[in-house]
Design a protein around this motif. Sequence first.
Motif, PDB file in Angstrom:
ATOM      1  N   UNK A  37      84.683  56.849  82.591  1.00 26.94           N
ATOM      2  CA  UNK A  37      84.116  57.009  83.918  1.00 26.94           C
ATOM      3  C   UNK A  37      84.134  55.711  84.691  1.00 26.94           C
ATOM      4  N   UNK A  38      83.985  55.838  85.997  1.00 28.02           N
ATOM      5  CA  UNK A  38      83.971  54.653  86.861  1.00 28.02           C
ATOM      6  C   UNK A  38      82.528  54.308  87.224  1.00 28.02           C
ATOM      7  N   UNK A  39      82.238  53.025  87.265  1.00 29.66           N
ATOM      8  CA  UNK A  39      80.923  52.531  87.652  1.00 29.66           C
ATOM      9  C   UNK A  39      81.023  52.073  89.106  1.00 29.66           C
ATOM     10  N   UNK A  40      80.311  52.778  89.981  1.00 29.25           N
ATOM     11  CA  UNK A  40      80.394  52.496  91.410  1.00 29.25           C
ATOM     12  C   UNK A  40      79.018  52.090  91.902  1.00 29.25           C
ATOM     13  N   UNK A  41      78.908  50.872  92.374  1.00 33.48           N
ATOM     14  CA  UNK A  41      77.630  50.343  92.858  1.00 33.48           C
ATOM     15  C   UNK A  41      77.406  50.811  94.288  1.00 33.48           C
ATOM     16  N   UNK A  42      76.190  51.249  94.580  1.00 34.13           N
ATOM     17  CA  UNK A  42      75.811  51.613  95.940  1.00 34.13           C
ATOM     18  C   UNK A  42      75.129  50.400  96.554  1.00 34.13           C
ATOM     19  N   UNK A  43      75.909  49.559  97.215  1.00 34.29           N
ATOM     20  CA  UNK A  43      75.387  48.373  97.873  1.00 34.29           C
ATOM     21  C   UNK A  43      75.637  47.088  97.105  1.00 34.29           C
ATOM     22  N   UNK A  44      75.718  46.001  97.861  1.00 29.30           N
ATOM     23  CA  UNK A  44      75.912  44.684  97.247  1.00 29.30           C
ATOM     24  C   UNK A  44      74.711  44.290  96.392  1.00 29.30           C
ATOM     25  N   UNK A  45      73.508  44.800  96.734  1.00 33.09           N
ATOM     26  CA  UNK A  45      72.333  44.479  95.916  1.00 33.09           C
ATOM     27  C   UNK A  45      72.477  45.077  94.524  1.00 33.09           C
ATOM     28  N   UNK A  46      73.040  46.283  94.428  1.00 34.83           N
ATOM     29  CA  UNK A  46      73.236  46.900  93.123  1.00 34.83           C
ATOM     30  C   UNK A  46      74.252  46.118  92.295  1.00 34.83           C
ATOM     31  N   UNK A  47      75.298  45.604  92.951  1.00 28.15           N
ATOM     32  CA  UNK A  47      76.272  44.771  92.239  1.00 28.15           C
ATOM     33  C   UNK A  47      75.588  43.524  91.685  1.00 28.15           C
ATOM     34  N   UNK A  48      74.795  42.868  92.514  1.00 25.38           N
ATOM     35  CA  UNK A  48      74.162  41.615  92.085  1.00 25.38           C
ATOM     36  C   UNK A  48      73.247  41.837  90.896  1.00 25.38           C
ATOM     37  N   UNK A  49      72.445  42.897  90.952  1.00 23.25           N
ATOM     38  CA  UNK A  49      71.531  43.174  89.845  1.00 23.25           C
ATOM     39  C   UNK A  49      72.293  43.560  88.585  1.00 23.25           C
ATOM     40  N   UNK A  95      82.400  42.238  86.066  1.00 19.14           N
ATOM     41  CA  UNK A  95      82.658  42.607  84.678  1.00 19.14           C
ATOM     42  C   UNK A  95      82.505  44.095  84.412  1.00 19.14           C
ATOM     43  N   UNK A  96      81.653  44.764  85.194  1.00 19.43           N
ATOM     44  CA  UNK A  96      81.421  46.187  84.909  1.00 19.43           C
ATOM     45  C   UNK A  96      81.601  47.078  86.125  1.00 19.43           C
ATOM     46  N   UNK A  97      81.598  46.528  87.313  1.00 20.13           N
ATOM     47  CA  UNK A  97      81.680  47.341  88.527  1.00 20.13           C
ATOM     48  C   UNK A  97      83.139  47.660  88.822  1.00 20.13           C
ATOM     49  N   UNK A  98      83.451  48.962  88.921  1.00 23.81           N
ATOM     50  CA  UNK A  98      84.801  49.405  89.258  1.00 23.81           C
ATOM     51  C   UNK A  98      84.975  49.647  90.749  1.00 23.81           C
ATOM     52  N   UNK A  99      83.896  50.064  91.414  1.00 22.35           N
ATOM     53  CA  UNK A  99      83.973  50.381  92.831  1.00 22.35           C
ATOM     54  C   UNK A  99      82.668  50.055  93.522  1.00 22.35           C
ATOM     55  N   UNK A 100      82.671  50.155  94.839  1.00 23.40           N
ATOM     56  CA  UNK A 100      81.509  49.745  95.618  1.00 23.40           C
ATOM     57  C   UNK A 100      81.431  50.580  96.889  1.00 23.40           C
ATOM     58  N   UNK A 101      80.252  51.124  97.152  1.00 28.04           N
ATOM     59  CA  UNK A 101      79.954  51.770  98.429  1.00 28.04           C
ATOM     60  C   UNK A 101      79.072  50.815  99.212  1.00 28.04           C
ATOM     61  N   UNK A 102      79.500  50.420 100.395  1.00 27.71           N
ATOM     62  CA  UNK A 102      78.781  49.388 101.128  1.00 27.71           C
ATOM     63  C   UNK A 102      78.957  49.596 102.629  1.00 27.71           C
ATOM     64  N   UNK A 103      78.106  48.955 103.394  1.00 25.97           N
ATOM     65  CA  UNK A 103      78.277  48.954 104.833  1.00 25.97           C
ATOM     66  C   UNK A 103      79.402  48.025 105.242  1.00 25.97           C
ATOM     67  N   UNK A 104      79.596  47.904 106.533  1.00 27.97           N
ATOM     68  CA  UNK A 104      80.591  46.982 107.081  1.00 27.97           C
ATOM     69  C   UNK A 104      79.890  45.695 107.461  1.00 27.97           C
ATOM     70  N   UNK A 105      80.394  44.584 106.945  1.00 23.29           N
ATOM     71  CA  UNK A 105      79.745  43.292 107.094  1.00 23.29           C
ATOM     72  C   UNK A 105      80.427  42.447 108.161  1.00 23.29           C
ATOM     73  N   UNK A 106      79.658  41.548 108.749  1.00 15.20           N
ATOM     74  CA  UNK A 106      80.212  40.628 109.741  1.00 15.20           C
ATOM     75  C   UNK A 106      81.370  39.822 109.126  1.00 15.20           C
ATOM     76  N   UNK A 107      82.391  39.485 109.909  1.00 12.14           N
ATOM     77  CA  UNK A 107      83.543  38.767 109.358  1.00 12.14           C
ATOM     78  C   UNK A 107      83.199  37.441 108.703  1.00 12.14           C
ATOM     79  N   UNK A 108      82.052  36.809 109.099  1.00 15.43           N
ATOM     80  CA  UNK A 108      81.664  35.529 108.517  1.00 15.43           C
ATOM     81  C   UNK A 108      80.724  35.687 107.323  1.00 15.43           C
ATOM     82  N   UNK A 109      80.342  36.911 106.982  1.00 18.81           N
ATOM     83  CA  UNK A 109      79.294  37.115 105.982  1.00 18.81           C
ATOM     84  C   UNK A 109      79.745  36.699 104.593  1.00 18.81           C
TER      85      UNK A 109
END
Length: 395
Positions: free
Chosen positions: A267-279, A327-341
């Motif tokens: 299965x694929x591990x898909x984080x919902x948000x950058x906060x989920x990736x960080x944790x 190391x474990x995240x295969x995909x990411x659902x996230x908003x659209x971030x500012x180009x400088x973010x």
Amino acid sequence: MSAAARTGLKGLRVPEELSARVPAEQRGSGRDDVRLLVSRGTEVSHHAFRELPGMLRAGDVLVVNTSPTLAAAVTGRLGGEAVVVHFSTRGEDGRWAVELRAPDGRGSTRMRAGGPAGAVVRLPGGARLVLEAPLEPGGLPSPPGGVGRGSRLWWARADVGVPGLLARYGRPVRYGYTERDQPLEAYQTVFALPSADGAGSAEMPSAGRPFTAELVAELVSRGVQFAPLTLHTGVASTEAHEPPYPEWFEVPTTTAWLVNAARAGGGRVIAVGTTAVRALESATVAPERRPEAGRDGVVRDGVVRDGVVRAASGWTDLVVTPERGVRVVDGLLTGLHEPEASHLLMLEAVAGRPALEAAYAEALRERYLWHEFGDVHLILPAEASHCAHCARNGW
């Protein structure tokens, strides 16, 4: 080129009219009435968020952040000056990292100089907030003792309980691109759970906002699993694109098991948000640690290893960059971030630079909406590379 030197997508410019000024349900029929940009490598497709179940498959795991959003903005006075205090993060010693902002006359705020040390902010109900020391990056668990350089965030101590103060007098943090104040409910996701100590996020974990109970139920019926964790996010002022400060997180045992089992089963591990990736990445360790591994556990000898998620909690100062990778995240659902973010370095770590550039160019061309009330971006592995990975593992 270093990660710091190439932070963001500086060649792009987001027009003001592409800022989402009100929640989706005030623009359309509901929270899930947003657009979904899907990236598979450099291939990009366009969908409605309600089509998400068709993008996933049985055995995938969505990792979601359950941190509730606080009414973290309170109006006060510093001497004769009106200020708005954004309560960001509670430290272990009971102090809070706060940002002082100036009212802009339109119901929102603008940046102001921090401090000074020793200043007293008078808050509603007779409460007082004393500014003690500027907060430098990396300073949350052990507050720095030296004098800063006009930091945006400061350590401060209130003479009342802050959760109660926020519950009575606070309102959600709002930035100038929004049209008007919204109720706190507009900033809560379907995954938010109240915490016993009143802790939460100063800014909404917004990638989870488009989910509804009905959509969650449909995903579960299709065999997609949800793995909860918590990361209390602090204020990340849109005018100051700093790397994230340390934040408190918790990855429970059940989530570690779900993620590890999914990866073992294909299965694929898909984080919902950058906060989920960080944790999640903060709770990931290499199966074998070597003495030459750095403090973050990344082996420096060029050997690539899969990660194993363990139950963990505490402060994380992890910044995910392309150099570190995931190391474990295969995909990411996230908003659209500012180009400088700085968040875009994490997206590059997941998707790769060419895929990220292709997706953002397409989002601008198709006039997707930015920020917490805007459209969302699903990053999935390129089909060819995923199949090759499956073949190598006998899946």
